[in-house]
Write a protein that holds these residues in place. Structure first.
Motif, PDB file in Angstrom:
ATOM      1  N   TRP A  24       0.813  -1.213   0.000  1.00 50.52           N
ATOM      2  CA  TRP A  24       0.000   0.000   0.000  1.00 50.52           C
ATOM      3  C   TRP A  24       0.853   1.274   0.000  1.00 50.52           C
ATOM      4  O   TRP A  24       0.313   2.381  -0.003  1.00 50.52           O
ATOM      5  N   ASP A  26       2.815   2.864  -2.226  1.00 47.79           N
ATOM      6  CA  ASP A  26       2.715   3.819  -3.332  1.00 47.79           C
ATOM      7  C   ASP A  26       1.452   4.669  -3.223  1.00 47.79           C
ATOM      8  O   ASP A  26       1.502   5.897  -3.400  1.00 47.79           O
ATOM      9  N   ALA A  27       0.330   4.017  -2.941  1.00 49.42           N
ATOM     10  CA  ALA A  27      -0.932   4.762  -2.820  1.00 49.42           C
ATOM     11  C   ALA A  27      -0.892   5.720  -1.636  1.00 49.42           C
ATOM     12  O   ALA A  27      -1.321   6.875  -1.735  1.00 49.42           O
ATOM     13  N   GLU A  30       1.545   8.751  -2.347  1.00 47.46           N
ATOM     14  CA  GLU A  30       0.918   9.755  -3.212  1.00 47.46           C
ATOM     15  C   GLU A  30      -0.099  10.591  -2.427  1.00 47.46           C
ATOM     16  O   GLU A  30      -0.147  11.820  -2.534  1.00 47.46           O
ATOM     17  N   THR A 219       1.648   0.404  -8.934  1.00 49.15           N
ATOM     18  CA  THR A 219       1.084   1.387  -9.862  1.00 49.15           C
ATOM     19  C   THR A 219      -0.408   1.187 -10.029  1.00 49.15           C
ATOM     20  O   THR A 219      -1.190   2.150  -9.996  1.00 49.15           O
ATOM     21  N   THR A 222      -2.341   2.147  -6.849  1.00 47.95           N
ATOM     22  CA  THR A 222      -2.436   3.599  -6.716  1.00 47.95           C
ATOM     23  C   THR A 222      -3.502   4.153  -7.645  1.00 47.95           C
ATOM     24  O   THR A 222      -4.344   4.966  -7.242  1.00 47.95           O
ATOM     25  N   THR A 226      -6.677   4.404  -4.790  1.00 52.86           N
ATOM     26  CA  THR A 226      -6.418   5.579  -3.950  1.00 52.86           C
ATOM     27  C   THR A 226      -7.678   6.386  -3.704  1.00 52.86           C
ATOM     28  O   THR A 226      -7.899   6.884  -2.591  1.00 52.86           O
TER      29      THR A 226
END
Length: 239
Positions: A24, A26-27, A30, A219, A222, A226
């Protein structure tokens, strides 16, 4: 332990757990940069945030037990705004057969193991959010999709699985039962996004969702999750 974002940011989110927490990142990263939050990771691959061990139930791994106890102490000392816990609990008791259901002894071990982790964090008056574990497919998703692309005769739905075959609801119920009576513990469940209409998809919106049998691809997670994850995190921060 790594921290991302400016020290001037007032809100600090901690991501705590094993590789099923790390998926989790990357999400959450961001989201944190957009919201001007700090994000601190307390992650060790193979060691769940909660005191359970995939494939075994109660955690008997001295390395993981020592790491977890130290991690909890360090998290408490940080006084974060929110701790997000992620663990590979869906694999418990059935590492070779995702469709196998858990027995009562294992369910009790899950409940006690989750409570063992939540109790000191809750006693420190920290806000907590536990993310429901992700599906575990009985095959490598990327290999399945590659076969599908190579062979026109391969069934289009061959890389999809019914939710009931890749997620054990008894595990999640045991995790939630551990938090009964503990305010400031939220649960985040994105299963409806991963498994629309009770079918767990290998791809969503043209993106491959998994990098193996059970880890989300950063990727794709996300891009597709997200927008659903962010309001739940904000809710956990402010409830």
């Amino acid at each position: 332990m790594c921290t991302f974002g400016s020290a001037a940011f007032a809100t600090n989110i901690v991501l705590f757990g094993d590789s099923h927490a790390a998926q989790w990142f990357d999400a959450l990263h961001e989201m944190a940069m957009r919201q001007h939050w700090r994000l601190t990771t307390v992650v060790k691959l193979g060691c769940a945030a909660v005191e359970v061990n995939p494939g075994l139930g109660s955690d008997s791994d001295p390395e993981c037990i020592a790491w977890r106890e130290d991690a909890i102490r360090r998290i408490i000392s940080l006084r974060p705004s929110l701790v997000i816990l992620g663990s590979a609990t869906n694999k418990l008791g059935r590492p070779e057969d995702p469709g196998t259901r858990t027995d009562a002894t294992l369910i009790n071990a899950v409940r006690e193991g989750v409570l063992h982790t939540l109790r000191p964090l809750h006693a420190a008056r920290l806000r907590l959010a536990l993310i429901r574990d992700t599906p575990e497919f009985p095959f490598d998703v990327t290999s399945c999709l590659a076969r599908l692309a190579r062979h026109s005769w391969y069934l289009t739905q061959a890389c999809e699985m019914p939710r009931a075959d890749v997620l054990d609801p008894a595990i999640y119920a045991a995790e939630k039962a551990a938090a009964v009576g503990l305010p400031d513990v939220e649960f985040i469940d994105l299963t409806d996004q991963l498994c629309p209409e009770s079918i767990c998809r290998a791809t969503l919106n043209g993106l491959v969702m998994y990098r193996d049998t059970h880890h989300l691809a950063g990727t794709a997670a996300t891009a597709n999750l997200t927008s659903r994850l962010e309001p739940r995190v904000i809710e956990a921060l402010t409830h």
